[in-house]
Design a protein around this motif. Structure first.
Motif, PDB file in Angstrom:
ATOM      1  N   HIS A   1     -36.927 -91.611 112.241  1.00  0.00           N
ATOM      2  CA  HIS A   1     -36.353 -90.694 111.258  1.00  0.00           C
ATOM      3  C   HIS A   1     -35.287 -89.791 111.855  1.00  0.00           C
ATOM      4  N   GLU A   2     -35.216 -89.729 113.175  1.00  0.00           N
ATOM      5  CA  GLU A   2     -34.234 -88.879 113.851  1.00  0.00           C
ATOM      6  C   GLU A   2     -33.306 -89.689 114.750  1.00  0.00           C
TER       7      GLU A   2
ATOM      8  N   GLN B   1     -23.927 -84.666 106.463  1.00  0.00           N
ATOM      9  CA  GLN B   1     -22.855 -84.749 105.475  1.00  0.00           C
ATOM     10  C   GLN B   1     -23.086 -85.912 104.515  1.00  0.00           C
ATOM     11  N   VAL B   2     -23.555 -87.030 105.016  1.00  0.00           N
ATOM     12  CA  VAL B   2     -23.817 -88.187 104.156  1.00  0.00           C
ATOM     13  C   VAL B   2     -24.919 -87.866 103.141  1.00  0.00           C
TER      14      VAL B   2
ATOM     15  N   TRP C   1     -31.184 -91.652 100.975  1.00  0.00           N
ATOM     16  CA  TRP C   1     -31.708 -90.665 101.909  1.00  0.00           C
ATOM     17  C   TRP C   1     -33.135 -90.328 101.530  1.00  0.00           C
ATOM     18  N   ALA C   2     -33.886 -89.908 102.519  1.00  0.00           N
ATOM     19  CA  ALA C   2     -35.278 -89.511 102.331  1.00  0.00           C
ATOM     20  C   ALA C   2     -35.562 -88.363 103.294  1.00  0.00           C
ATOM     21  N   THR C   3     -36.724 -87.772 103.151  1.00  0.00           N
ATOM     22  CA  THR C   3     -37.140 -86.678 104.027  1.00  0.00           C
ATOM     23  C   THR C   3     -38.479 -87.011 104.651  1.00  0.00           C
ATOM     24  N   HIS C   4     -38.590 -86.766 105.943  1.00  0.00           N
ATOM     25  CA  HIS C   4     -39.842 -86.965 106.667  1.00  0.00           C
ATOM     26  C   HIS C   4     -40.080 -85.734 107.536  1.00  0.00           C
ATOM     27  N   LYS C   5     -41.173 -85.022 107.266  1.00  0.00           N
ATOM     28  CA  LYS C   5     -41.507 -83.803 108.005  1.00  0.00           C
ATOM     29  C   LYS C   5     -40.328 -82.827 108.042  1.00  0.00           C
TER      30      LYS C   5
ATOM     31  N   TYR D   1     -33.078 -88.183 106.524  1.00  0.00           N
ATOM     32  CA  TYR D   1     -32.650 -89.375 107.242  1.00  0.00           C
ATOM     33  C   TYR D   1     -32.183 -90.420 106.234  1.00  0.00           C
ATOM     34  N   LEU D   2     -31.525 -91.452 106.737  1.00  0.00           N
ATOM     35  CA  LEU D   2     -31.057 -92.552 105.899  1.00  0.00           C
ATOM     36  C   LEU D   2     -31.944 -93.766 106.096  1.00  0.00           C
TER      37      LEU D   2
END
Length: 96
Positions: free
Chosen positions: A19-20, A41-42, A66-70, A74-75
């Motif tokens: 994710h990073e 930015q993306v 895009w999504a979010t993890h913790k 991230y893409l």
């Protein structure tokens, strides 16, 4: 109308978590000049619906979202589940 853009390149970090792992993505404009944008930015571009992104592998197009993890944006491709591991990590490095 959103700008539909193909991601051809990535820059990776030294982070081990998927994710990073990506810091930037890039591609080519219609005039063949390269573009490069940070993941932050993306994500803003995708949130605002200014851009739609995709990757292409062997003639198969897959959308990038895009999504979010913790708490970390991230893409990933729509073909991925939680782990962004199908196509994005396999792309070549962005030209400097």
């Amino acid at each position: 109308m959103p700008r539909r853009v193909r991601i051809r390149y990535t820059n990776k970090t030294d982070r081990k978590t998927p994710h990073e792992r990506l810091s930037h993505v890039g591609g080519l404009n219609p005039d063949v000049k390269p573009w490069k944008r940070s993941i932050d930015q993306v994500v803003k571009d995708l949130e605002s619906a200014e851009w739609e992104l995709y990757v292409e592998e062997n003639g198969r197009r897959v959308d990038v979202v895009w999504a979010t993890h913790k708490g970390h944006n991230y893409l990933k491709t729509t073909a991925d589940d939680t782990q962004p591991d199908s196509i994005l990590p396999l792309l070549a490095e962005c030209p400097r």
